[in-house]
Design an enzyme around this catalytic site. Structure first.
Site, PDB file in Angstrom:
ATOM      1  N   LYS A  13      58.803  40.370  19.482  1.00 41.72           N
ATOM      2  CA  LYS A  13      59.302  40.508  18.101  1.00 41.72           C
ATOM      3  C   LYS A  13      58.176  40.440  17.066  1.00 41.72           C
ATOM      4  CE  LYS A  13      62.394  37.256  17.576  1.00 41.72           C
ATOM      5  NZ  LYS A  13      62.349  36.658  18.934  1.00 41.72           N
ATOM      6  N   ARG A  88      69.090  32.909  13.647  1.00 39.32           N
ATOM      7  CA  ARG A  88      68.957  32.479  15.042  1.00 39.32           C
ATOM      8  C   ARG A  88      70.296  32.004  15.598  1.00 39.32           C
ATOM      9  NH1 ARG A  88      63.361  32.502  15.709  1.00 39.32           N
ATOM     10  NH2 ARG A  88      62.646  31.153  17.365  1.00 39.32           N
ATOM     11  N   ARG A 127      50.633  33.815  27.077  1.00 38.69           N
ATOM     12  CA  ARG A 127      50.125  33.976  25.707  1.00 38.69           C
ATOM     13  C   ARG A 127      49.076  32.929  25.351  1.00 38.69           C
ATOM     14  NH1 ARG A 127      55.080  35.404  21.693  1.00 38.69           N
ATOM     15  NH2 ARG A 127      55.156  33.144  21.422  1.00 38.69           N
ATOM     16  N   ARG A 160      50.116  27.649  22.668  1.00 39.42           N
ATOM     17  CA  ARG A 160      51.050  26.958  21.770  1.00 39.42           C
ATOM     18  C   ARG A 160      51.886  25.979  22.601  1.00 39.42           C
ATOM     19  NH1 ARG A 160      54.182  31.688  18.495  1.00 39.42           N
ATOM     20  NH2 ARG A 160      55.927  30.343  19.059  1.00 39.42           N
ATOM     21  N   ARG A 171      63.505  27.091  25.423  1.00 37.34           N
ATOM     22  CA  ARG A 171      63.693  28.062  24.324  1.00 37.34           C
ATOM     23  C   ARG A 171      64.617  29.188  24.768  1.00 37.34           C
ATOM     24  NH1 ARG A 171      57.923  29.914  22.805  1.00 37.34           N
ATOM     25  NH2 ARG A 171      58.886  31.099  21.141  1.00 37.34           N
TER      26      ARG A 171
HETATM   27  P1  AMP Z   1      59.282  31.826  16.659  1.00 35.68           P
HETATM   28  O1  AMP Z   1      57.856  32.034  16.317  1.00 35.68           O
HETATM   29  O2  AMP Z   1      60.216  32.758  15.928  1.00 35.68           O
HETATM   30  O3  AMP Z   1      59.542  31.807  18.143  1.00 35.68           O
HETATM   31  O4  AMP Z   1      59.676  30.361  16.103  1.00 35.68           O
HETATM   32  C1  AMP Z   1      59.027  29.198  16.563  1.00 35.68           C
HETATM   33  C2  AMP Z   1      59.919  27.988  16.339  1.00 35.68           C
HETATM   34  O5  AMP Z   1      60.181  27.839  14.931  1.00 35.68           O
HETATM   35  C3  AMP Z   1      61.293  28.045  16.984  1.00 35.68           C
HETATM   36  O6  AMP Z   1      61.261  27.667  18.344  1.00 35.68           O
HETATM   37  C4  AMP Z   1      62.065  27.058  16.122  1.00 35.68           C
HETATM   38  O7  AMP Z   1      61.721  25.715  16.425  1.00 35.68           O
HETATM   39  C5  AMP Z   1      61.511  27.362  14.735  1.00 35.68           C
HETATM   40  N1  AMP Z   1      62.299  28.440  14.082  1.00 35.68           N
HETATM   41  C6  AMP Z   1      61.893  29.706  13.777  1.00 35.68           C
HETATM   42  N2  AMP Z   1      62.881  30.400  13.190  1.00 35.68           N
HETATM   43  C7  AMP Z   1      63.952  29.566  13.137  1.00 35.68           C
HETATM   44  C8  AMP Z   1      65.291  29.695  12.658  1.00 35.68           C
HETATM   45  N3  AMP Z   1      65.743  30.854  12.127  1.00 35.68           N
HETATM   46  N4  AMP Z   1      66.113  28.612  12.756  1.00 35.68           N
HETATM   47  C9  AMP Z   1      65.671  27.448  13.263  1.00 35.68           C
HETATM   48  N5  AMP Z   1      64.447  27.272  13.768  1.00 35.68           N
HETATM   49  C10 AMP Z   1      63.576  28.305  13.700  1.00 35.68           C
END
Ligand code: AMP
Length: 217
Positions: A13, A88, A127, A160, A171
């Protein structure tokens, strides 16, 4: 174009979001990036978000929703945007509909990046992110020339916390339970377009752009 990208963690994404946003000349709004920026600059929001992020859990909706509401009110989002990582869950999708109703600017389309489970685990656990410039490499699919060192800036690469195998599994469970229902939600609303996100980055970008072009103003 007002666009939402959905797909499991590891579907690509973030990478696709950059290319798509550039192609259509819209800002990319990534809630994960905003949270990470707050973590690295040590804000209160960052401190709060970090414990959820490190565990692979979602940051509470009221915090995330307020952050997105503020971001969508910025002038650069007036002519369109790409949301990466938000909504989400269905409650966030309802909130987004409410925000966009108030702005009189409905969503144009939701792009679902479809990939299989095993592929996603492989992609996430390989990654490595640069400490200095944030570029994301992949040990198998896009390795830097010298292991552990960023080709772009010479920075040190790290994994990370949320890309570690136990967290990756968690996740994916969170995605399955909370985020996957959005696909049905947006399909019923007639907004969903899905593409196969398996394969080379450029091929997926091409598929995404041709699927989205009919929705561009
Ligand atoms: P991502 O980079 O989109 O995978 O986001 C990394 C982390 O940020 C996720 O695992 C969540 O802990 C938090 N996060 C990102 N977007 C959201 C969202 N829309 N709602 C809640 N937590 C989020």
């Amino acid at each position: 174009m007002r666009l939402v990208l959905v797909g499991p963690p590891g579907a690509g994404k973030g990478t696709q979001a950059e290319f798509i946003a550039e192609n259509f000349g819209i800002p990319k709004i990534s809630t994960g990036d905003i949270f990470r920026h707050n973590v690295s600059t040590g804000t209160d929001l960052g401190r709060l978000a970090k414990k959820y992020m490190d565990a692979g859990d979602l940051v509470p909706d009221e915090v995330t929703n307020a952050m997105v509401r503020d971001r969508l009110a910025q002038p650069d989002a007036k002519e369109g945007f790409l949301l990466d990582g938000f909504p989400r869950n269905v409650a966030q999708a309802d909130e987004l509909n409410g925000i966009l109703d108030e702005l009189g600017a409905p969503l144009s389309v939701v792009l679902d990046l479809d990939v299989d489970f095993d592929e996603v685990v492989k992609r996430l656990s390989g990654r490595r992110t640069c400490k200095q410039c944030g570029h994301v490499w992949h040990m198998e699919f896009d390795p830097p020339k010298a292991p552990g060192i960023c080709d772009k800036c010479g920075g040190e690469l790290f994994q990370r916390d949320d890309d570690k195998p136990e967290t990756v599994r968690h996740r994916l469970e969170v995605y399955h339970e909370q985020t996957e229902p959005l696909i049905g939600f947006y399909r019923e609303a007639g907004k969903l377009v899905a593409i196969d996100a398996f394969g080379a980055v450029e091929d997926v970008t091409e598929r995404a752009i041709s699927a989205l072009t009919p929705y561009a103003d």
